[in-house]
Design a protein around this motif. Structure first.
Motif, PDB file in Angstrom:
ATOM      1  N   ASP A   2       1.243   5.136   0.547  1.00  0.00           N
ATOM      2  CA  ASP A   2       0.570   6.326   1.051  1.00  0.00           C
ATOM      3  C   ASP A   2      -0.002   7.787   0.381  1.00  0.00           C
ATOM      4  O   ASP A   2       0.341   7.392  -0.587  1.00  0.00           O
ATOM      5  CB  ASP A   2       1.239   7.487   2.377  1.00  0.00           C
ATOM      6  N   GLU A   3      -1.644   8.647   0.681  1.00  0.00           N
ATOM      7  CA  GLU A   3      -2.087   9.175  -0.063  1.00  0.00           C
ATOM      8  C   GLU A   3      -0.579  10.428  -0.255  1.00  0.00           C
ATOM      9  O   GLU A   3      -0.991  11.088  -1.817  1.00  0.00           O
ATOM     10  CB  GLU A   3      -3.158  10.212   0.466  1.00  0.00           C
ATOM     11  N   ARG A   4       0.509  10.483  -0.034  1.00  0.00           N
ATOM     12  CA  ARG A   4       1.224  11.492  -0.735  1.00  0.00           C
ATOM     13  C   ARG A   4       1.959  11.281  -1.518  1.00  0.00           C
ATOM     14  O   ARG A   4       2.757  12.235  -1.575  1.00  0.00           O
ATOM     15  CB  ARG A   4       1.569  12.770   0.566  1.00  0.00           C
ATOM     16  N   LEU A   5       2.256   9.965  -1.730  1.00  0.00           N
ATOM     17  CA  LEU A   5       3.662   9.168  -2.223  1.00  0.00           C
ATOM     18  C   LEU A   5       4.544   9.389  -1.470  1.00  0.00           C
ATOM     19  O   LEU A   5       5.604   9.317  -2.910  1.00  0.00           O
ATOM     20  CB  LEU A   5       3.310   9.793  -4.198  1.00  0.00           C
ATOM     21  N   ASP A   6       4.369   9.441  -0.808  1.00  0.00           N
ATOM     22  CA  ASP A   6       5.801   9.430   0.407  1.00  0.00           C
ATOM     23  C   ASP A   6       6.656   8.278   0.808  1.00  0.00           C
ATOM     24  O   ASP A   6       7.340   7.988   0.788  1.00  0.00           O
ATOM     25  CB  ASP A   6       5.820  10.723   1.438  1.00  0.00           C
TER      26      ASP A   6
ATOM     27  N   CYS B  89       6.150   3.541   1.007  1.00  0.00           N
ATOM     28  CA  CYS B  89       5.132   1.785   0.470  1.00  0.00           C
ATOM     29  C   CYS B  89       5.045   1.709   1.279  1.00  0.00           C
ATOM     30  O   CYS B  89       6.287   0.990   2.593  1.00  0.00           O
ATOM     31  CB  CYS B  89       5.982   2.293  -0.473  1.00  0.00           C
TER      32      CYS B  89
ATOM     33  N   TRP C 211       0.551  -1.649  -0.531  1.00  0.00           N
ATOM     34  CA  TRP C 211      -0.084   0.159   0.273  1.00  0.00           C
ATOM     35  C   TRP C 211       0.799   1.235  -0.370  1.00  0.00           C
ATOM     36  O   TRP C 211       1.961   1.379   0.578  1.00  0.00           O
ATOM     37  CB  TRP C 211      -0.819   0.123   1.483  1.00  0.00           C
TER      38      TRP C 211
END
Length: 88
Positions: free
Chosen positions: A39-43, A45, A37
């Protein structure tokens, strides 16, 4: 054994996804990817992985260390954790 790997993209996600598309995950034999998965900020995994030899993470993370930092945490499933709490 299960492990949650927290991968922090040090140069953003694009380079990680490009390399993965080119050469795959580069997992050594005996280290199994289960799911992941982001995170929504793409920082970061979060990868669930399985192995009987945690030393395999050293080889795998070294292959990606120019693009990410890693935290490898042994984890239990909820049922196993509950059984341990109950003393079974």
């Amino acid at each position: 054994m299960l492990f949650m790997v927290v991968e922090r993209f040090t140069h953003g996600p694009a380079l990680v996804y490009e390399r993965a598309a080119d050469v795959g995950r580069q997992l050594p034999d005996g280290l199994e990817y289960v799911d992941s998965w982001v995170d929504e900020r793409l920082d970061r995994c979060f990868q669930l992985m399985r192995t009987d030899d945690p030393r395999l993470f050293d080889d795998w993370t070294a292959r990606w260390s120019d693009l990410a930092e890693f935290e490898v945490v042994p984890v239990l499933g909820s049922a196993e954790a509950a059984a341990r709490v109950r003393g079974h």
